[in-house]
Motif scaffolding. Structure first.
Motif, mmCIF file in Angstrom:
data_model
loop_
_atom_site.group_PDB
_atom_site.id
_atom_site.type_symbol
_atom_site.label_atom_id
_atom_site.label_comp_id
_atom_site.label_asym_id
_atom_site.label_seq_id
_atom_site.Cartn_x
_atom_site.Cartn_y
_atom_site.Cartn_z
ATOM 1 N N ALA A 1 7.049 11.487 112.798
ATOM 2 C CA ALA A 1 5.867 11.946 113.539
ATOM 3 C C ALA A 1 6.033 13.405 113.975
ATOM 4 O O ALA A 1 5.128 14.220 113.801
ATOM 5 C CB ALA A 1 5.616 11.052 114.747
ATOM 6 N N LEU A 2 7.187 13.722 114.535
ATOM 7 C CA LEU A 2 7.439 15.100 114.959
ATOM 8 C C LEU A 2 7.444 16.029 113.750
ATOM 9 O O LEU A 2 6.871 17.126 113.803
ATOM 10 C CB LEU A 2 8.761 15.201 115.720
ATOM 11 N N ASN A 3 8.069 15.582 112.688
ATOM 12 C CA ASN A 3 8.104 16.359 111.456
ATOM 13 C C ASN A 3 6.688 16.704 110.987
ATOM 14 O O ASN A 3 6.383 17.852 110.652
ATOM 15 C CB ASN A 3 8.839 15.535 110.388
ATOM 16 N N ASP A 4 5.809 15.706 110.997
ATOM 17 C CA ASP A 4 4.419 15.912 110.570
ATOM 18 C C ASP A 4 3.713 16.929 111.456
ATOM 19 O O ASP A 4 2.907 17.733 110.971
ATOM 20 C CB ASP A 4 3.639 14.594 110.595
ATOM 21 N N ILE A 5 4.005 16.920 112.734
ATOM 22 C CA ILE A 5 3.368 17.864 113.657
ATOM 23 C C ILE A 5 3.950 19.265 113.497
ATOM 24 O O ILE A 5 3.218 20.257 113.514
ATOM 25 C CB ILE A 5 3.492 17.362 115.111
ATOM 26 N N LEU A 6 5.262 19.361 113.313
ATOM 27 C CA LEU A 6 5.891 20.674 113.190
ATOM 28 C C LEU A 6 5.397 21.443 111.970
ATOM 29 O O LEU A 6 5.289 22.668 112.020
ATOM 30 C CB LEU A 6 7.414 20.542 113.147
ATOM 31 N N VAL A 7 5.104 20.764 110.888
ATOM 32 C CA VAL A 7 4.631 21.480 109.701
ATOM 33 C C VAL A 7 3.249 22.085 109.910
ATOM 34 O O VAL A 7 2.855 22.987 109.168
ATOM 35 C CB VAL A 7 4.664 20.609 108.420
ATOM 36 N N THR A 8 2.520 21.626 110.923
ATOM 37 C CA THR A 8 1.223 22.219 111.235
ATOM 38 C C THR A 8 1.367 23.453 112.122
ATOM 39 O O THR A 8 0.411 24.147 112.377
ATOM 40 C CB THR A 8 0.307 21.223 111.969
ATOM 41 N N GLU A 9 2.579 23.684 112.627
ATOM 42 C CA GLU A 9 2.900 24.779 113.534
ATOM 43 C C GLU A 9 2.173 24.667 114.870
ATOM 44 O O GLU A 9 1.962 25.655 115.564
ATOM 45 C CB GLU A 9 2.665 26.127 112.854
ATOM 46 N N TYR A 10 1.799 23.456 115.225
ATOM 47 C CA TYR A 10 1.254 23.187 116.560
ATOM 48 C C TYR A 10 2.376 23.423 117.564
ATOM 49 O O TYR A 10 3.520 23.034 117.331
ATOM 50 C CB TYR A 10 0.749 21.739 116.617
ATOM 51 N N LYS A 11 2.085 24.060 118.674
ATOM 52 C CA LYS A 11 3.136 24.524 119.589
ATOM 53 C C LYS A 11 3.446 23.591 120.765
ATOM 54 O O LYS A 11 4.529 23.634 121.307
ATOM 55 C CB LYS A 11 2.773 25.907 120.143
#
Length: 106
Positions: free
Chosen positions: A49-59
């Motif tokens: 889940a975190l991986n999926d969010i990090l690739v969006t560069e959401y801060k």
């Protein structure tokens, strides 16, 4: 640490957790492995889940990063109770992931 390096390390953790959970199902003492399997699956899910969010560069990810570190540490502690290679390798991947996440937010 750049996001792409962190994402690669987290993917390694996810893969090791999934591999460990599957390998634990083949252990003779399956009842002793139940918590390990559960933590492997939970850790993999949180890291994914975190991986999926990090690739969006959401801060705004600090709370999820903190929870992911906590899950990686719990999973590593559980896996370290066992002598099997898959558990030892999983524990190492989880510890590395937690370390990378701490460096990412430092």
């Amino acid at each position: 640490m750049r996001n792409e390096e962190l994402v690669k390390g987290m993917s390694n953790c996810v893969n090791h957790c999934n591999w460990c959970a599957d390998a634990c199902l083949n252990e003779e003492n399956l009842k002793d492995m139940v918590e390990c399997i559960r933590l492997d699956k939970a850790c993999a899910a949180v890291c994914r889940a975190l991986n999926d969010i990090l690739v969006t560069e959401y801060k705004d990810v600090q709370k999820l990063v903190d929870y992911c570190i906590e899950m990686c540490e719990k999973c590593a502690e559980e896996c370290e109770k066992f002598d099997s290679k898959h558990c030892k390798d999983c524990a190492e991947a989880c510890r590395e992931c937690a370390k990378n996440l701490r460096n990412f937010t430092a």
